[in-house]
Design a protein around this motif. Structure first.
Motif, short mmCIF file in Angstrom:
data_model
loop_
_atom_site.label_atom_id
_atom_site.label_comp_id
_atom_site.label_asym_id
_atom_site.label_seq_id
_atom_site.Cartn_x
_atom_site.Cartn_y
_atom_site.Cartn_z
N LYS A 101 0.87 -1.02 0.07
CA LYS A 101 0.05 -0.33 0.19
C LYS A 101 0.87 1.32 0.21
O LYS A 101 0.16 2.06 -0.93
CB LYS A 101 -0.93 0.08 1.58
N ALA A 102 2.09 1.35 0.69
CA ALA A 102 2.62 2.28 1.13
C ALA A 102 3.12 2.27 -0.38
O ALA A 102 3.37 3.67 -1.39
CB ALA A 102 3.89 1.96 1.79
N ILE A 103 3.97 1.82 -0.90
CA ILE A 103 4.08 1.18 -2.50
C ILE A 103 3.04 2.43 -3.74
O ILE A 103 3.29 2.92 -4.18
CB ILE A 103 4.45 0.08 -2.79
N ASP A 104 2.03 1.44 -3.19
CA ASP A 104 0.82 2.72 -4.30
C ASP A 104 0.95 4.40 -4.06
O ASP A 104 0.24 5.14 -4.64
CB ASP A 104 -0.28 1.66 -3.68
N TYR A 105 1.16 4.69 -2.80
CA TYR A 105 1.02 6.23 -2.14
C TYR A 105 1.76 6.48 -3.35
O TYR A 105 2.27 7.76 -3.47
CB TYR A 105 -0.17 5.84 -1.21
N PHE A 106 2.98 5.84 -2.83
CA PHE A 106 4.46 6.89 -3.06
C PHE A 106 4.49 7.07 -4.86
O PHE A 106 4.38 8.23 -5.72
CB PHE A 106 5.55 6.09 -3.08
N LYS A 107 3.32 5.85 -5.35
CA LYS A 107 3.40 6.09 -7.08
C LYS A 107 2.30 7.21 -7.81
O LYS A 107 2.65 7.96 -7.78
CB LYS A 107 2.71 5.00 -7.61
N ARG A 108 1.07 7.22 -6.68
CA ARG A 108 0.60 8.42 -6.68
C ARG A 108 0.92 9.69 -6.68
O ARG A 108 0.75 10.67 -7.06
CB ARG A 108 -0.96 7.70 -5.46
N PHE A 109 1.64 9.78 -4.78
CA PHE A 109 2.41 10.87 -4.66
C PHE A 109 3.18 11.61 -5.98
O PHE A 109 3.20 12.46 -6.86
CB PHE A 109 3.29 11.04 -3.55
N LEU A 110 3.85 10.74 -6.66
CA LEU A 110 4.88 11.16 -7.73
C LEU A 110 4.04 11.42 -8.82
O LEU A 110 4.23 12.10 -9.23
CB LEU A 110 5.98 9.90 -8.05
N SER A 111 2.79 10.77 -9.09
CA SER A 111 1.96 10.76 -10.39
C SER A 111 1.74 12.33 -10.38
O SER A 111 1.44 13.44 -11.00
CB SER A 111 1.10 10.28 -10.82
N LEU A 112 0.72 13.28 -8.72
CA LEU A 112 -0.03 14.04 -8.87
C LEU A 112 1.81 15.36 -8.85
O LEU A 112 1.40 16.25 -8.65
CB LEU A 112 -0.07 13.70 -7.16
N ARG A 113 2.39 14.92 -8.05
CA ARG A 113 3.55 15.77 -8.46
C ARG A 113 3.99 16.63 -9.34
O ARG A 113 4.30 17.37 -10.16
CB ARG A 113 5.27 15.40 -7.79
#
Length: 230
Positions: A101-113
C-alpha cells in the motif's frame, strides 16, 4: 502545529491540530474552487496533525485523518488529490509495514507531483512535499527491499540518490540491500560515495556502524585512513 512538530512536541501538535479542526470544520469547504482559504487551511492543518500522529506511531489515527480529509476535499470538488496528504498516507503505510500500500501511495504521490509541476501557474495552494521526490523513491526502495524485490529496490534507491545526493538514508538503505545480495564491494562503494558527498564520515573505521558484519569488515579493509573535515 508545525512549530510543535519541528520541535518534536508531537502531542502538543496533535492537541493544537484537533482544536483547530473543531473550529475550521464548522465552516465546511466551499465547493468547486481550489482558491478558498478555508480549504487551504483545512488541508494544511490536517497534514500537519496527521504527521504528528505519524511520529507518535498512532498509525490508525493518522490514516483516518488523511482519508477523511481526502474525502471532504473530493466532496468539495477539489481536484486532483492533495499531494501532501497523499505523501503522508504513503509514509504511514510504510511505517506500519504495509509495504504494498505504501508503494501504491508513493506512486500516486509522484504522479500528482508531475501534475502540480505542470500546473504551478494555476495552483494557489502552498505545497510542502513538492520537493520530496527523493523521499518517495527512497520509500519505495525501502518497501521493495522488504518485499525481497532487490533489483527494483536498488533502482529506486539509486533514483533517490540522483534526486538528492545529500540524503544519507538512501545511501545507507542502498548499501544494506547490496549487502543482502552479497554485493559487498558495491555496498562499500556506496558508503564511500556518501563520504565524498560530505554526509558520512570515516569514524566507522574505528567503531563499526550497525551494518551487517561483512560490510563493516570490507569498509575497514579497503577504506584509506583519511581525515574528514567536520
Amino acid at each position: 502545529i508545525r512549530n510543535y512538530r519541528t520541535q518534536e512536541l508531537f502531542q502538543d501538535g496533535i492537541n493544537a491540530g484537533e482544536e483547530a479542526l473543531k473550529i475550521i470544520t464548522r465552516n465546511p469547504c466551499l465547493k468547486n474552487t481550489g482558491k478558498n482559504d478555508n480549504t487551504h487551511h483545512y488541508a494544511m492543518i490536517t497534514y500537519e496533525t496527521a504527521n504528528c500522529y505519524l511520529h507518535k506511531e498512532d498509525f490508525i489515527k493518522a490514516r483516518e485523518l488523511c482519508y477523511a480529509t481526502l474525502s471532504k476535499l473530493r466532496e468539495s470538488g477539489i481536484t486532483p488529490e492533495n499531494i501532501d496528504i497523499t505523501f503522508t498516507l504513503a509514509c504511514t503505510y510504510l511505517k506500519e509495514g504495509s509495504y504494498k500500500k505504501a508503494i501504491d501511495y508513493f506512486k500516486r504521490f509522484l504522479s500528482l507531483r508531475e501534475w502540480y509541476l505542470k500546473n504551478m501557474n494555476t495552483n494557489f495552494m502552498m505545497i510542502d512535499t513538492l520537493g520530496y521526490d527523493y523521499a518517495a523513491h527512497n520509500g519505495m526502495g525501502y518497501c521493495f527491499g522488504n518485499l525481497g524485490q532487490w533489483e527494483i529496490s536498488i533502482n529506486h534507491l539509486e533514483k533517490a540518490i540522483s534526486c538528492n545526493p545529500k540524503f544519507l538514508t538512501s545511501y545507507r538503505n542502498l548499501a544494506s540491500y547490496y549487502s543482502s545480495i552479497e554485493s559487498y564491494n558495491k555496498a562499500t562503494n556506496i558508503l564511500l560515495k556518501a563520504v565524498s558527498e560530505g554526509i558520512e564520515s570515516y569514524t566507522y573505521t574505528k567503531k563499526p556502524m550497525k551494518w551487517p558484519h561483512p560490510i563493516s569488515r570490507n569498509i575497514q579493509r579497503n577504506t584509506p585512513k583519511i581525515k574528514v573535515p567536520y
